[in-house]
Design a protein around this motif. Sequence first.
Motif, PDB file in Angstrom:
ATOM      1  N   HIS A  82       0.744  -1.024   0.482  1.00  0.00           N
ATOM      2  CA  HIS A  82      -0.243  -0.217  -0.130  1.00  0.00           C
ATOM      3  C   HIS A  82       0.641   1.274   0.142  1.00  0.00           C
ATOM      4  O   HIS A  82       0.427   2.042  -0.035  1.00  0.00           O
ATOM      5  N   THR A  83       2.284   1.161  -0.084  1.00  0.00           N
ATOM      6  CA  THR A  83       3.148   2.160  -0.180  1.00  0.00           C
ATOM      7  C   THR A  83       3.123   2.424  -2.031  1.00  0.00           C
ATOM      8  O   THR A  83       3.534   2.159  -2.654  1.00  0.00           O
ATOM      9  N   ASP A  84       3.624   4.568  -1.453  1.00  0.00           N
ATOM     10  CA  ASP A  84       3.583   4.579  -3.038  1.00  0.00           C
ATOM     11  C   ASP A  84       4.868   3.619  -4.157  1.00  0.00           C
ATOM     12  O   ASP A  84       5.795   3.769  -3.614  1.00  0.00           O
ATOM     13  N   GLU A  85       4.895   3.450  -5.186  1.00  0.00           N
ATOM     14  CA  GLU A  85       5.731   3.063  -5.965  1.00  0.00           C
ATOM     15  C   GLU A  85       7.423   4.199  -6.116  1.00  0.00           C
ATOM     16  O   GLU A  85       6.684   5.030  -7.105  1.00  0.00           O
ATOM     17  N   ASN A  86       8.209   3.790  -5.947  1.00  0.00           N
ATOM     18  CA  ASN A  86       9.564   4.552  -6.025  1.00  0.00           C
ATOM     19  C   ASN A  86      10.529   3.569  -6.392  1.00  0.00           C
ATOM     20  O   ASN A  86      10.304   2.357  -7.217  1.00  0.00           O
ATOM     21  N   GLY A  87      11.920   4.095  -7.104  1.00  0.00           N
ATOM     22  CA  GLY A  87      12.827   3.011  -7.424  1.00  0.00           C
ATOM     23  C   GLY A  87      13.065   1.989  -6.680  1.00  0.00           C
ATOM     24  O   GLY A  87      13.870   0.622  -6.450  1.00  0.00           O
ATOM     25  N   LEU A  88      12.473   2.410  -4.882  1.00  0.00           N
ATOM     26  CA  LEU A  88      13.495   0.997  -3.815  1.00  0.00           C
ATOM     27  C   LEU A  88      12.012   0.407  -3.253  1.00  0.00           C
ATOM     28  O   LEU A  88      12.339  -0.820  -3.658  1.00  0.00           O
ATOM     29  N   ILE A  89      10.594   0.367  -3.718  1.00  0.00           N
ATOM     30  CA  ILE A  89       9.330  -0.081  -3.506  1.00  0.00           C
ATOM     31  C   ILE A  89       9.131  -0.230  -4.820  1.00  0.00           C
ATOM     32  O   ILE A  89       8.274   0.760  -5.285  1.00  0.00           O
ATOM     33  N   CYS A  90       9.299  -1.376  -4.798  1.00  0.00           N
ATOM     34  CA  CYS A  90       8.580  -1.683  -6.601  1.00  0.00           C
ATOM     35  C   CYS A  90       8.593  -2.737  -6.799  1.00  0.00           C
ATOM     36  O   CYS A  90       8.536  -3.540  -5.876  1.00  0.00           O
ATOM     37  N   PHE A  91       8.046  -3.451  -7.655  1.00  0.00           N
ATOM     38  CA  PHE A  91       7.496  -5.147  -7.917  1.00  0.00           C
ATOM     39  C   PHE A  91       9.001  -5.569  -8.366  1.00  0.00           C
ATOM     40  O   PHE A  91      10.134  -5.367  -9.171  1.00  0.00           O
ATOM     41  N   HIS A  92       9.466  -6.769  -7.613  1.00  0.00           N
ATOM     42  CA  HIS A  92      10.335  -7.936  -7.515  1.00  0.00           C
ATOM     43  C   HIS A  92       9.956  -9.006  -7.940  1.00  0.00           C
ATOM     44  O   HIS A  92       8.604  -9.477  -7.003  1.00  0.00           O
ATOM     45  N   TYR A  93      10.569 -10.828  -8.136  1.00  0.00           N
ATOM     46  CA  TYR A  93       9.372 -11.176  -8.463  1.00  0.00           C
ATOM     47  C   TYR A  93      10.383 -11.801  -7.107  1.00  0.00           C
ATOM     48  O   TYR A  93      11.406 -12.254  -7.072  1.00  0.00           O
ATOM     49  N   ASP A  94       9.481 -12.766  -6.646  1.00  0.00           N
ATOM     50  CA  ASP A  94       9.559 -13.584  -5.291  1.00  0.00           C
ATOM     51  C   ASP A  94       9.450 -14.809  -5.870  1.00  0.00           C
ATOM     52  O   ASP A  94       8.746 -15.812  -6.279  1.00  0.00           O
ATOM     53  N   HIS A  95      10.626 -15.377  -5.911  1.00  0.00           N
ATOM     54  CA  HIS A  95      11.034 -17.222  -5.937  1.00  0.00           C
ATOM     55  C   HIS A  95       9.561 -17.855  -5.145  1.00  0.00           C
ATOM     56  O   HIS A  95       8.942 -18.836  -5.698  1.00  0.00           O
ATOM     57  N   SER A  96       9.516 -17.569  -3.740  1.00  0.00           N
ATOM     58  CA  SER A  96       8.981 -18.438  -3.045  1.00  0.00           C
ATOM     59  C   SER A  96       7.728 -18.219  -3.486  1.00  0.00           C
ATOM     60  O   SER A  96       6.455 -19.408  -2.942  1.00  0.00           O
ATOM     61  N   LYS A  97       6.875 -17.336  -4.205  1.00  0.00           N
ATOM     62  CA  LYS A  97       5.452 -17.464  -4.140  1.00  0.00           C
ATOM     63  C   LYS A  97       5.150 -17.845  -6.049  1.00  0.00           C
ATOM     64  O   LYS A  97       4.286 -17.451  -6.193  1.00  0.00           O
ATOM     65  N   ASP A  98       6.376 -17.969  -6.422  1.00  0.00           N
ATOM     66  CA  ASP A  98       6.183 -17.464  -8.039  1.00  0.00           C
ATOM     67  C   ASP A  98       5.908 -16.687  -8.072  1.00  0.00           C
ATOM     68  O   ASP A  98       4.562 -16.895  -9.387  1.00  0.00           O
ATOM     69  N   ARG A  99       6.142 -14.867  -7.820  1.00  0.00           N
ATOM     70  CA  ARG A  99       5.226 -14.011  -8.333  1.00  0.00           C
ATOM     71  C   ARG A  99       5.806 -12.814  -7.945  1.00  0.00           C
ATOM     72  O   ARG A  99       6.441 -12.794  -7.499  1.00  0.00           O
ATOM     73  N   TYR A 100       5.197 -11.407  -9.125  1.00  0.00           N
ATOM     74  CA  TYR A 100       5.980 -10.560  -8.906  1.00  0.00           C
ATOM     75  C   TYR A 100       5.015  -9.851  -7.490  1.00  0.00           C
ATOM     76  O   TYR A 100       3.783  -9.900  -7.387  1.00  0.00           O
ATOM     77  N   VAL A 101       6.067  -9.328  -6.656  1.00  0.00           N
ATOM     78  CA  VAL A 101       5.692  -8.329  -5.495  1.00  0.00           C
ATOM     79  C   VAL A 101       6.062  -7.020  -5.066  1.00  0.00           C
ATOM     80  O   VAL A 101       7.252  -6.989  -5.824  1.00  0.00           O
ATOM     81  N   LYS A 102       5.296  -6.463  -4.831  1.00  0.00           N
ATOM     82  CA  LYS A 102       5.406  -5.217  -4.135  1.00  0.00           C
ATOM     83  C   LYS A 102       6.366  -4.421  -2.934  1.00  0.00           C
ATOM     84  O   LYS A 102       5.346  -5.367  -2.009  1.00  0.00           O
TER      85      LYS A 102
END
Length: 357
Positions: A82-102
């Motif tokens: 729920h935090t605004d997206e920026n260069g630090l907080i953005c979508f990264h691939y989570d291998h444990s969940k097999d999907r992109y997570v913000k």
Amino acid sequence: MVMQTNLDLYTDYLISSFGATTATGLSQLTDGALSHDDVTRFLTGLSGSSKSLWQQVKPFVRQVEAPEGVVVIDDTIIEKAHTDENGLICFHYDHSKDRYVKGINLVSAVYRHHTIQIPLSYELVVKTLRSELKSRKTVWKSDRTKNEMFRDLVKTVAVNQVLFHYVTCDSCGSPPGYTNADNINLVLAMNKHLIGAVKSNLEVALSKADKGAGKFVKISQLKLQLGICLVYLRSVDQPLLLSKDIFVNEDGSEGVLYVISTDTSLTFQQIQATYQKRWGVEEYHKALKNNASIHKSPTKTIQTQANHLFASLCAYVKLERLKVQEKTNQFALKARLYLKAIQAAFKELNSLKLKLA
């Protein structure tokens, strides 16, 4: 009495808190002795960095380090949906969940000796907006791969002269995973050894002659039994041990674990035992989130978000030192604090009820 926020006070707040960790919350905790603006100024001006973390943890490391210590390189995502997206907080691939997570992607070098785990250095994945020519879409992309981070983190540990023998890692990281030729060669050049998981599509040669002839096959195509065998990689001069193990998942299905060891003197059991030490890093990640409030700050800027994360790492180390002192674990310590908080609330409630009579 007017106070000023400092790292010791702020980390105490992160450990003591059971909800969101805000500037207003810390001000209220101190009955206004700390102002909201003072806490904000502290988070803005804090010089949080991997180098600063080493200065915090160095005395503790020197107390507990030993030659048989293991350095674990791993990453985790601190979810910030729920935090605004920026260069630090953005979508990264989570291998444990097999999907992109913000969220925030944290890569750590963690020192493990017995049950003690200490973050030695870290790097945050920071991305910039790029335009892709093919799709014509604007996406967040990092200038550095996690394998570049892996090598820099290991170099930093060596520069700081920490005692250890093995570097362990899993098969994640930017392709082709952390256990690759560049990372292996770096660790070997430091006169250390690497033990890391690999994917089944890794190509290996089964003899020096096969390597010279360019005969490489995928691990998945080998009819390997449980145990170890000698293999060769294209860009690694020395032979390596490949270990195969079968494990049972929570759902009852079977999985296969392939592990590469640069130390060819080890037995199958020794490789497995050393690699298993890597799993303790999941407890480190869990403790950061549950005990050190790493994901509970509503900070808005990259600077304050990064500094809060640095403070959370310091809070984790403070708890780890208390864990050793009290001969318990971090989660038991946090439960003890929670019980004290409930007892204080119960006592206050009884005082209020007396006024009803």
